[in-house]
Design a protein around this motif. Sequence first.
Motif, PDB file in Angstrom:
ATOM      1  N   LYS A 104       4.540 -11.125   1.892  1.00 30.85           N
ATOM      2  CA  LYS A 104       3.284 -12.106   1.151  1.00 30.85           C
ATOM      3  C   LYS A 104       4.322 -13.494   0.978  1.00 30.85           C
ATOM      4  O   LYS A 104       4.490 -14.193   1.754  1.00 30.85           O
ATOM      5  CB  LYS A 104       2.756 -11.732   0.042  1.00 30.85           C
ATOM      6  CG  LYS A 104       1.669 -10.449   0.541  1.00 30.85           C
ATOM      7  CD  LYS A 104       0.857  -9.930  -0.611  1.00 30.85           C
ATOM      8  CE  LYS A 104       0.010  -9.130  -0.007  1.00 30.85           C
ATOM      9  NZ  LYS A 104      -0.514  -7.882  -1.342  1.00 30.85           N
ATOM     10  N   ASP A 123       2.860  -2.707 -10.169  1.00 30.55           N
ATOM     11  CA  ASP A 123       2.362  -3.300  -8.781  1.00 30.55           C
ATOM     12  C   ASP A 123       2.666  -4.708  -8.671  1.00 30.55           C
ATOM     13  O   ASP A 123       1.715  -5.667  -9.196  1.00 30.55           O
ATOM     14  CB  ASP A 123       0.867  -2.865  -8.596  1.00 30.55           C
ATOM     15  CG  ASP A 123       0.746  -3.304  -6.977  1.00 30.55           C
ATOM     16  OD1 ASP A 123       1.599  -4.001  -6.515  1.00 30.55           O
ATOM     17  OD2 ASP A 123      -0.614  -3.477  -6.691  1.00 30.55           O
ATOM     18  N   THR A 130       0.970  -1.195   0.002  1.00 30.26           N
ATOM     19  CA  THR A 130       0.114   0.086   0.044  1.00 30.26           C
ATOM     20  C   THR A 130       0.853   1.263  -0.123  1.00 30.26           C
ATOM     21  O   THR A 130       0.844   2.278  -0.950  1.00 30.26           O
ATOM     22  CB  THR A 130      -0.854  -0.041   1.272  1.00 30.26           C
ATOM     23  OG1 THR A 130      -1.681  -1.383   1.103  1.00 30.26           O
ATOM     24  CG2 THR A 130      -1.815   1.239   1.227  1.00 30.26           C
TER      25      THR A 130
HETATM   26  C1  PLP Z   1      -1.339  -7.118  -1.147  1.00 28.27           C
HETATM   27  C2  PLP Z   1      -1.321  -6.359  -2.171  1.00 28.27           C
HETATM   28  C3  PLP Z   1      -0.972  -4.842  -2.069  1.00 28.27           C
HETATM   29  C4  PLP Z   1      -1.109  -4.107  -0.769  1.00 28.27           C
HETATM   30  O1  PLP Z   1      -0.147  -4.429   0.132  1.00 28.27           O
HETATM   31  P1  PLP Z   1      -0.126  -4.425   1.831  1.00 28.27           P
HETATM   32  O2  PLP Z   1       1.310  -4.989   1.914  1.00 28.27           O
HETATM   33  O3  PLP Z   1      -1.329  -5.261   2.181  1.00 28.27           O
HETATM   34  O4  PLP Z   1      -0.157  -2.976   1.899  1.00 28.27           O
HETATM   35  C5  PLP Z   1      -1.095  -4.023  -3.311  1.00 28.27           C
HETATM   36  N1  PLP Z   1      -1.332  -4.547  -4.703  1.00 28.27           N
HETATM   37  C6  PLP Z   1      -1.212  -6.039  -4.608  1.00 28.27           C
HETATM   38  C7  PLP Z   1      -1.172  -6.728  -5.946  1.00 28.27           C
HETATM   39  C8  PLP Z   1      -1.164  -6.787  -3.545  1.00 28.27           C
HETATM   40  O5  PLP Z   1      -1.586  -8.206  -3.729  1.00 28.27           O
END
Ligand code: PLP
Length: 413
Positions: A263, A230, A114
């Motif tokens: 993640k 992203d 984010t």
């Molecule tokens: C999880 C995610 C985010 C946001 O990430 P956070 O670490 O929860 O702030 C942004 N873009 C994508 C594609 C995501 O999977």
Amino acid sequence: MHYWKKINFEEQRQHITDALSKNIDYQKIITLGVPGSKLDGQVFYDQATFLKEAPFLQSIVQNPNHIGCHTLGDSEPYFAGTQEIEREVIKILAEDILKAESNSCDGYIATGGTEANIQACWMYRNLFIQEYNARLEEILLIASEDTHYSVHKASNLLQIDYLSIPVHMDDRSIIADELENLVAQAKQNGKKYAIVISNVGTTMFGSVDNPDDYAAVLAKHELIFKIHMDAAFGGFIYPIVQRQNNIGFDNPHVSSVTLDAHKMLQAPYGTGVFLARKGLIQYVLTKEAKYVNGMDITLSGSRSGANAIAVWMILQTYGPHGWLEKLNTLLYRTSVCCTDLNQLGIRYFRHPQMNIITIRASDMPGELAQEFGLVPDSHGDSSQWYKIVVMDHVQIDVLKQFTERLAAAKGSS
Ligand SMILES: *Cc1c(COP(=O)(O)O)cnc(C)c1O
């Protein structure tokens, strides 16, 4: 791979201990003005013998503050040791994984995807204002309908209009005609500048956008644009299993990238990554940040240096080959499950280089989705999709249990 190597635990421990010893030791050095110290000693006992063998916990206890960005200009001298580890991480990600030229990128460990996405939008908005005298209402934020909601936060915070581009139902790719029409329309309505967020693994589908599709349409309509990738979810998978790709810094259209270490990499929460070509991050310089040594050009202020150490340790424990092997295991499990779904005639989307399976809600009983903890695209009655994310703990056994139950449910309906 220049910087990304497999390093054994003992060498890692030594490297981190050395780095920590180059940071301030509040016990030994007189610092009357720094509003920080190590973790509270009454609560977090720092003499425990096991800490010697646990370099990450040691860095948590020492509590280095990595405020600012350490790939350019000056930085706080008190934490120089561990800032160096952060620079190593940025180099592995920008150069080894995302194919940047040597020393061509800046970056920092953000709190998450984010923050990194907002940082990118903030940077380009300011660039358009400072370099082209753009007015807010002339700037457009463009992204596919599958884009993460953090980009909507950016639109709201930065007060720039958001243009959502529809995707094909089946393959989740951007509908080219729609992109073309919507951009032409936006131009008619006075938009001159565009910030594009192009996905490398959408949250719900794992789909990968083609940044060159955006570039072609925006160039054709003569908008000035910048493209941010992203790769919060896909950044530690896609460019590694698919080395031939156009989502890295060897593509001149790509100016900056988000990755999330909390993640796929299983780093502690609060660990994202922001990367940008040199010459861009200065557009978010906060001149008023005078008490920070060096430039404050990050959205977050104080942040833990331990997060950078966690990313460094994970990457160096696996090394590039070990990590690829782990990814291939996850992709193999994903494929096994997809084969079973094919046999059952269940419709789903899966990008072949990603570990997400997104199943049509109409092909699956809702109770089963709930029982197996699948995540819906919308929490309410209107879910159209349920996803499986094949993480470390999602093993073939449990995937088989799921598809067997699915088969039984189909047979009885
Ligand atoms: C999880 C995610 C985010 C946001 O990430 P956070 O670490 O929860 O702030 C942004 N873009 C994508 C594609 C995501 O999977």
